[in-house]
Design an enzyme around this catalytic site. Structure first.
Site, PDB file in Angstrom:
ATOM      1  N   GLU A 187      29.505  41.259  36.152  1.00  0.00           N
ATOM      2  CA  GLU A 187      28.684  40.262  35.468  1.00  0.00           C
ATOM      3  C   GLU A 187      27.609  40.912  34.598  1.00  0.00           C
ATOM      4  O   GLU A 187      27.344  40.497  33.473  1.00  0.00           O
ATOM      5  CB  GLU A 187      28.012  39.323  36.483  1.00  0.00           C
ATOM      6  CG  GLU A 187      28.853  38.114  36.811  1.00  0.00           C
ATOM      7  CD  GLU A 187      29.035  37.226  35.590  1.00  0.00           C
ATOM      8  OE1 GLU A 187      28.021  36.812  35.002  1.00  0.00           O
ATOM      9  OE2 GLU A 187      30.185  36.990  35.198  1.00  0.00           O
ATOM     10  N   TYR A 224      35.582  40.941  41.246  1.00  0.00           N
ATOM     11  CA  TYR A 224      34.615  39.898  40.905  1.00  0.00           C
ATOM     12  C   TYR A 224      33.952  39.327  42.166  1.00  0.00           C
ATOM     13  O   TYR A 224      33.850  38.121  42.361  1.00  0.00           O
ATOM     14  CB  TYR A 224      35.289  38.777  40.100  1.00  0.00           C
ATOM     15  CG  TYR A 224      34.319  37.927  39.312  1.00  0.00           C
ATOM     16  CD1 TYR A 224      34.161  36.578  39.606  1.00  0.00           C
ATOM     17  CD2 TYR A 224      33.559  38.457  38.272  1.00  0.00           C
ATOM     18  CE1 TYR A 224      33.266  35.787  38.891  1.00  0.00           C
ATOM     19  CE2 TYR A 224      32.669  37.672  37.554  1.00  0.00           C
ATOM     20  CZ  TYR A 224      32.516  36.338  37.866  1.00  0.00           C
ATOM     21  OH  TYR A 224      31.640  35.569  37.151  1.00  0.00           O
ATOM     22  N   HIS A 259      29.609  37.573  26.288  1.00  0.00           N
ATOM     23  CA  HIS A 259      29.761  37.725  27.743  1.00  0.00           C
ATOM     24  C   HIS A 259      31.208  37.498  28.154  1.00  0.00           C
ATOM     25  O   HIS A 259      31.816  38.329  28.838  1.00  0.00           O
ATOM     26  CB  HIS A 259      28.831  36.708  28.434  1.00  0.00           C
ATOM     27  CG  HIS A 259      28.928  36.651  29.920  1.00  0.00           C
ATOM     28  ND1 HIS A 259      27.945  37.106  30.767  1.00  0.00           N
ATOM     29  CD2 HIS A 259      29.910  36.166  30.727  1.00  0.00           C
ATOM     30  CE1 HIS A 259      28.311  36.911  32.038  1.00  0.00           C
ATOM     31  NE2 HIS A 259      29.498  36.340  32.035  1.00  0.00           N
ATOM     32  N   GLU A 260      31.778  36.375  27.692  1.00  0.00           N
ATOM     33  CA  GLU A 260      33.160  36.051  28.120  1.00  0.00           C
ATOM     34  C   GLU A 260      34.160  37.047  27.556  1.00  0.00           C
ATOM     35  O   GLU A 260      35.090  37.472  28.244  1.00  0.00           O
ATOM     36  CB  GLU A 260      33.527  34.624  27.693  1.00  0.00           C
ATOM     37  CG  GLU A 260      32.637  33.534  28.253  1.00  0.00           C
ATOM     38  CD  GLU A 260      32.382  33.615  29.750  1.00  0.00           C
ATOM     39  OE1 GLU A 260      31.381  33.061  30.203  1.00  0.00           O
ATOM     40  OE2 GLU A 260      33.174  34.261  30.466  1.00  0.00           O
ATOM     41  N   HIS A 302      34.172  40.229  29.485  1.00  0.00           N
ATOM     42  CA  HIS A 302      35.045  40.135  30.680  1.00  0.00           C
ATOM     43  C   HIS A 302      36.474  40.494  30.284  1.00  0.00           C
ATOM     44  O   HIS A 302      37.203  41.141  31.054  1.00  0.00           O
ATOM     45  CB  HIS A 302      35.015  38.724  31.263  1.00  0.00           C
ATOM     46  CG  HIS A 302      33.838  38.429  32.145  1.00  0.00           C
ATOM     47  ND1 HIS A 302      33.464  39.225  33.206  1.00  0.00           N
ATOM     48  CD2 HIS A 302      32.963  37.406  32.117  1.00  0.00           C
ATOM     49  CE1 HIS A 302      32.403  38.698  33.796  1.00  0.00           C
ATOM     50  NE2 HIS A 302      32.067  37.598  33.157  1.00  0.00           N
TER      51      HIS A 302
END
Ligand SMILES: CCCCC[C@H](S)C(=O)N[C@@H](Cc1ccccc1)C(=O)N[C@@H](C)C(=O)O
Ligand SMILES: [Zn+2]
Length: 336
Positions: free
Chosen positions: A174, A165, A150-151, A154
């Protein structure tokens, strides 16, 4: 020079990975030089997370080298972050042909032990940051491969569509992080569709912070009318909290991704799934070719349809099964 090092990850599993040894001091560092410009993992000094997030973004502060003894690393959070970052690097390289977050092999920097009992992880525009969790709601977040996916996604988003965001764009941001993070973790069955299941409520098995296959099965509290994550655009959260509900409304697009992959009938709309291998390429292509900073849900639908059409062209003027699945999935979650 490069050495094979070892250490325990947060689940007590012995890991073997690349590190480097300083010839003068004989000290080892958590730097893996085998993946492009490298994977470098640091530890923070218990600085409050908001300070660290800002200072590391502004000044490039990364924290401290992780210590080791006789080529063994005793910091499980750091070992998990290091090994999992390598796995997500490999996912983007092998599945999407992308060399690191910028496509040009940029160094992957992570720092663990951010804040104190911080139940979160972040991407600050330059590097990944992981909290230790409070031990009850979460444990060290670097132990979750889908969290790291997930990170790092980004990071891919920053270097591609750079989606805003907040509000609908933020929810798409997200959701893409959840979708490609889950696909990078590449679990099977229901675990594929749970987010954070490995680091969430250690005493309760089978749950997660979010569910992509059944968002409405997870209680989120007072944000939404139902108190549950939305699984249809008509149930989206409209308000200021969570930057306009970026972690709430992401579930609507997550559900679309689940339907595209596994199929199903949702609010009376039936979707024939096309499988993970096709779905992940459609979302990656939508992100890298069609999404922009201000994309909203409707533009996410169009981007996914166009990406699907590029990869699976119409035949005799008829949409392919893949394009039909994308259209039906967005119909099912109420996004036109
Ligand atoms: C203060 C900065 C907050 C940044 C939010 C980061 S990008 C984020 O979305 N983190 C994930 C972590 C995660 C990912 C997958 C699985 C579990 C947990 C997240 O969902 N954070 C929630 C807790 C939130 O910030 O509300
Ligand atoms: Zn996020």
């Amino acid at each position: 020079e490069p050495v094979q090092a070892r250490g325990m990850d947060i689940f007590g599993t012995l890991q073997s990975f690349q590190a480097v040894k300083d010839p003068e001091t004989g000290t080892h560092y958590l730097f893996d030089g085998t993946r492009s410009e490298g994977v470098h993992t640091f530890k923070a000094n218990r600085m409050p997370e908001n300070a660290f997030i800002i200072l590391s973004a502004l000044l490039g502060m990364t924290g401290f080298e992780v210590e080791s003894r006789n080529n063994f690393f005793y910091d499980p959070s750091a070992v998990s972050a290091h090994v999992n970052a390598g796995k997500v690097y490999d996912y983007y390289k092998k599945v999407h042909g992308r060399d690191s977050l910028d496509g040009e092999g940029m160094k992957l920097v992570s720092t663990v032990h951010i804040g104190s009992k911080w139940n979160n992880a972040a991407w600050n525009g330059k590097q990944m940051l992981y909290g230790d969790g409070d031990g009850t709601r979460m444990i060290s977040l670097s132990g979750g491969l889908d969290v790291i996916g997930h990170e790092m996604t980004h990071g891919v988003i920053t270097n591609t569509a750079d989606i805003n965001y907040e509000n609908e764009s933020g929810a798409i941001n997200e959701s893409i992080a959840d979708i490609l993070g889950a696909f990078a973790e590449n679990k099977t069955g229901e675990d594929l569709w749970l987010l954070g299941e490995d680091i969430w409520t250690p005493t309760t098995p089978g749950d997660g912070l979010r569910s992509m296959s059944d968002p409405g099965s997870v209680y989120i509290g007072g944000y939404t009318e139902s108190g549950y994550y939305p699984d249809h655009y008509s149930k989206r959260y409209i308000g200021e909290l969570d930057k306009g509900g970026v972690h709430i409304n992401s579930s609507i697009n997550n559900k679309a991704a689940h339907l595209i992959t596994d199929g199903g009938t949702h609010y009376g709309v039936s979707v024939t799934g096309i499988g993970k291998t096709k779905a992940e390429k459609i979302f990656y292509r939508a992100l890298t070719h069609y999404l922009t900073a201000s994309s909203d849900f409707s533009q996410m639908r169009q981007a996914a349809i166009q990406a699907a059409r590029d990869l699976h062209p119409d035949r005799n003027g008829q949409p392919s099964a893949e394009v039909n699945a994308v259209m039906a999935a967005y119909d099912a979650v109420g996004v036109q």
